[in-house]
Design a protein around this motif. Structure first.
Motif, PDB file in Angstrom:
ATOM      1  N   MET A  16      28.401  26.724  35.157  1.00 28.62           N
ATOM      2  CA  MET A  16      29.283  27.851  35.442  1.00 28.62           C
ATOM      3  C   MET A  16      29.970  28.337  34.170  1.00 28.62           C
ATOM      4  N   ASP A  17      30.446  27.409  33.349  1.00 24.41           N
ATOM      5  CA  ASP A  17      31.116  27.793  32.106  1.00 24.41           C
ATOM      6  C   ASP A  17      30.170  28.549  31.174  1.00 24.41           C
ATOM      7  N   ASN A  18      28.914  28.126  31.134  1.00 25.07           N
ATOM      8  CA  ASN A  18      27.931  28.820  30.292  1.00 25.07           C
ATOM      9  C   ASN A  18      27.715  30.249  30.775  1.00 25.07           C
ATOM     10  N   PHE A  19      27.658  30.418  32.101  1.00 24.47           N
ATOM     11  CA  PHE A  19      27.479  31.770  32.634  1.00 24.47           C
ATOM     12  C   PHE A  19      28.692  32.644  32.321  1.00 24.47           C
ATOM     13  N   ILE A  20      29.891  32.091  32.473  1.00 24.70           N
ATOM     14  CA  ILE A  20      31.108  32.858  32.188  1.00 24.70           C
ATOM     15  C   ILE A  20      31.117  33.305  30.731  1.00 24.70           C
ATOM     16  N   SER A  21      30.735  32.415  29.831  1.00 26.38           N
ATOM     17  CA  SER A  21      30.704  32.757  28.403  1.00 26.38           C
ATOM     18  C   SER A  21      29.721  33.895  28.131  1.00 26.38           C
ATOM     19  N   LYS A  22      28.543  33.825  28.762  1.00 26.62           N
ATOM     20  CA  LYS A  22      27.546  34.878  28.567  1.00 26.62           C
ATOM     21  C   LYS A  22      28.014  36.199  29.169  1.00 26.62           C
ATOM     22  N   ALA A  23      28.639  36.129  30.346  1.00 28.53           N
ATOM     23  CA  ALA A  23      29.123  37.350  30.999  1.00 28.53           C
ATOM     24  C   ALA A  23      30.203  38.018  30.159  1.00 28.53           C
ATOM     25  N   LEU A  24      31.093  37.223  29.582  1.00 31.13           N
ATOM     26  CA  LEU A  24      32.149  37.783  28.737  1.00 31.13           C
ATOM     27  C   LEU A  24      31.572  38.419  27.482  1.00 31.13           C
ATOM     28  N   GLU A  25      30.435  37.915  27.044  1.00 33.34           N
ATOM     29  CA  GLU A  25      29.787  38.475  25.854  1.00 33.34           C
ATOM     30  C   GLU A  25      29.009  39.742  26.187  1.00 33.34           C
ATOM     31  N   TYR A  26      28.293  39.738  27.314  1.00 33.27           N
ATOM     32  CA  TYR A  26      27.414  40.850  27.651  1.00 33.27           C
ATOM     33  C   TYR A  26      28.159  42.057  28.207  1.00 33.27           C
ATOM     34  N   PHE A  27      29.179  41.797  29.030  1.00 33.16           N
ATOM     35  CA  PHE A  27      29.904  42.900  29.656  1.00 33.16           C
ATOM     36  C   PHE A  27      31.092  43.308  28.800  1.00 33.16           C
ATOM     37  N   ASP A  28      31.289  44.597  28.695  1.00 40.09           N
ATOM     38  CA  ASP A  28      32.421  45.121  27.926  1.00 40.09           C
ATOM     39  C   ASP A  28      33.643  45.193  28.840  1.00 40.09           C
ATOM     40  N   LEU A  29      34.193  44.031  29.164  1.00 39.32           N
ATOM     41  CA  LEU A  29      35.316  43.955  30.095  1.00 39.32           C
ATOM     42  C   LEU A  29      36.634  44.216  29.379  1.00 39.32           C
ATOM     43  N   CYS A  30      37.570  44.814  30.107  1.00 37.41           N
ATOM     44  CA  CYS A  30      38.910  44.961  29.554  1.00 37.41           C
ATOM     45  C   CYS A  30      39.587  43.591  29.554  1.00 37.41           C
ATOM     46  N   GLU A  31      40.701  43.483  28.846  1.00 40.11           N
ATOM     47  CA  GLU A  31      41.353  42.187  28.674  1.00 40.11           C
ATOM     48  C   GLU A  31      41.790  41.586  30.008  1.00 40.11           C
ATOM     49  N   LEU A  32      42.288  42.416  30.919  1.00 41.18           N
ATOM     50  CA  LEU A  32      42.726  41.904  32.220  1.00 41.18           C
ATOM     51  C   LEU A  32      41.556  41.318  33.000  1.00 41.18           C
ATOM     52  N   ASP A  33      40.419  42.006  33.007  1.00 42.53           N
ATOM     53  CA  ASP A  33      39.252  41.518  33.737  1.00 42.53           C
ATOM     54  C   ASP A  33      38.740  40.209  33.142  1.00 42.53           C
ATOM     55  N   ARG A  34      38.809  40.086  31.835  1.00 43.81           N
ATOM     56  CA  ARG A  34      38.380  38.845  31.177  1.00 43.81           C
ATOM     57  C   ARG A  34      39.297  37.685  31.574  1.00 43.81           C
ATOM     58  N   ARG A  35      40.599  37.945  31.572  1.00 38.59           N
ATOM     59  CA  ARG A  35      41.556  36.904  31.962  1.00 38.59           C
ATOM     60  C   ARG A  35      41.371  36.509  33.424  1.00 38.59           C
ATOM     61  N   LEU A  36      41.123  37.500  34.272  1.00 41.98           N
ATOM     62  CA  LEU A  36      40.933  37.217  35.693  1.00 41.98           C
ATOM     63  C   LEU A  36      39.680  36.380  35.915  1.00 41.98           C
ATOM     64  N   LEU A  37      38.601  36.708  35.214  1.00 40.28           N
ATOM     65  CA  LEU A  37      37.357  35.953  35.378  1.00 40.28           C
ATOM     66  C   LEU A  37      37.543  34.502  34.935  1.00 40.28           C
ATOM     67  N   ARG A  38      38.258  34.308  33.832  1.00 40.03           N
ATOM     68  CA  ARG A  38      38.533  32.935  33.383  1.00 40.03           C
ATOM     69  C   ARG A  38      39.407  32.197  34.397  1.00 40.03           C
ATOM     70  N   LEU A  39      40.388  32.899  34.958  1.00 33.68           N
ATOM     71  CA  LEU A  39      41.266  32.287  35.955  1.00 33.68           C
ATOM     72  C   LEU A  39      40.475  31.847  37.175  1.00 33.68           C
ATOM     73  N   LEU A  40      39.588  32.703  37.650  1.00 30.76           N
ATOM     74  CA  LEU A  40      38.770  32.362  38.815  1.00 30.76           C
ATOM     75  C   LEU A  40      37.881  31.157  38.526  1.00 30.76           C
ATOM     76  N   ALA A  41      37.309  31.128  37.326  1.00 26.42           N
ATOM     77  CA  ALA A  41      36.452  29.998  36.960  1.00 26.42           C
ATOM     78  C   ALA A  41      37.253  28.701  36.918  1.00 26.42           C
ATOM     79  N   GLY A  42      38.490  28.790  36.426  1.00 28.61           N
ATOM     80  CA  GLY A  42      39.328  27.601  36.354  1.00 28.61           C
ATOM     81  C   GLY A  42      39.717  27.054  37.712  1.00 28.61           C
TER      82      GLY A  42
END
Length: 256
Positions: A16-42
């Motif tokens: 799951m962590d590997n996928f999150i890292s790739k998604a954060l790299e591939y998608f041009d997410l705003c800072e809030l969306d990036r923080r939310l995705l990390r929060l959900l993963a945690g």
């Protein structure tokens, strides 16, 4: 709770962590969306990829409003990164809290044809173009592209310089957002065309109308909406300007 085990989307937390890292790299997410995705993963480690975190808890953790989190969740859903599932209360019945599932979507690539290098130089390397969904085929459609831009980009006033006069921007900037400034200038153009077709300089009357509207708002004299009051102020000021210009033309004609 054990039913959540059936909804797991990853075999391990590392996956799951590997996928999150790739998604954060591939998608041009705003800072809030990036923080939310990390929060959900945690909060998706007990049942890997499945989070029971409530929207209120997300908002508190990110220190933003409930509606802001809802909009961020919607953006992640539209990208296919997550999905939300409503739960049912087993005893009392009805819907319970929603759960969030991180979806390991496939990120694919399309290689462009290798360009022929000029003689005497090294061959150009193949260029990889990232595609955001495996369901995309060919180029991203215009409507999808525009929708993606609207989701990700936050406008600043530099985007308005080609469409809105700088003097007007500087006056309204402390009070409204760039999108609202663009909308207000649109009202100016419509009212000027309707009530003052002979007036060449529409910026100065527009600024006066805006300042009058702000004053009325501060004095609590606006009963409906600021936009409606601004429209009325524009109509009155431009009508006066049109009569002034028409009167000057008539005076010049009589003097000839």
């Amino acid at each position: 709770m054990e039913n959540l085990r059936e909804l797991e989307t990853f075999s391990s937390v590392e996956e799951m962590d590997n996928f999150i890292s790739k998604a954060l790299e591939y998608f041009d997410l705003c800072e809030l969306d990036r923080r939310l995705l990390r929060l959900l993963a945690g909060h998706s480690c007990k049942f890997i990829g499945v989070s029971w975190l409530k929207v209120e808890s997300m908002a508190n953790a990110l220190r933003v409003s409930y509606k802001t989190v809802q909009r961020a969740l919607k953006r992640l859903k539209e990208l296919g990164i997550i999905k939300r599932i409503r739960t049912l209360r087993p005893t009392r019945g009805g819907f319970g809290a929603s759960i969030t599932i991180i979806c390991p979507i496939e990120l694919t690539y399309r290689e462009e044809a290798t360009k022929e290098a000029p003689e005497g130089t090294q061959e150009a390397s193949a260029h990889k173009e990232t595609f955001y969904f495996k369901t995309y085929s060919g180029d991203i459609k215009y409507t999808q592209d525009i929708k993606y831009i609207r989701q990700q980009a936050e406008l600043d006033y530099s985007y308005l310089t080609e469409f809105v006069p700088e003097e007007f921007i500087q006056v309204v900037k402390p009070f409204v957002s760039p999108e609202e400034a663009y909308s207000l200038w649109g009202k100016v153009q419509v009212v000027a065309k309707k009530y003052a077709p002979s007036v060449l300089d529409i910026v100065e009357p527009a600024i006066r109308a805006f300042k009058a509207s702000v004053l009325a708002y501060k004095m609590r004299r606006i009963k409906k909406s600021f936009g409606a009051y601004f429209w009325g102020a524009l109509s009155g000021i431009f009508s006066v300007e049109q009569r002034r210009v028409a009167g000057a033309k008539l005076w010049n004609w009589l003097g000839e």
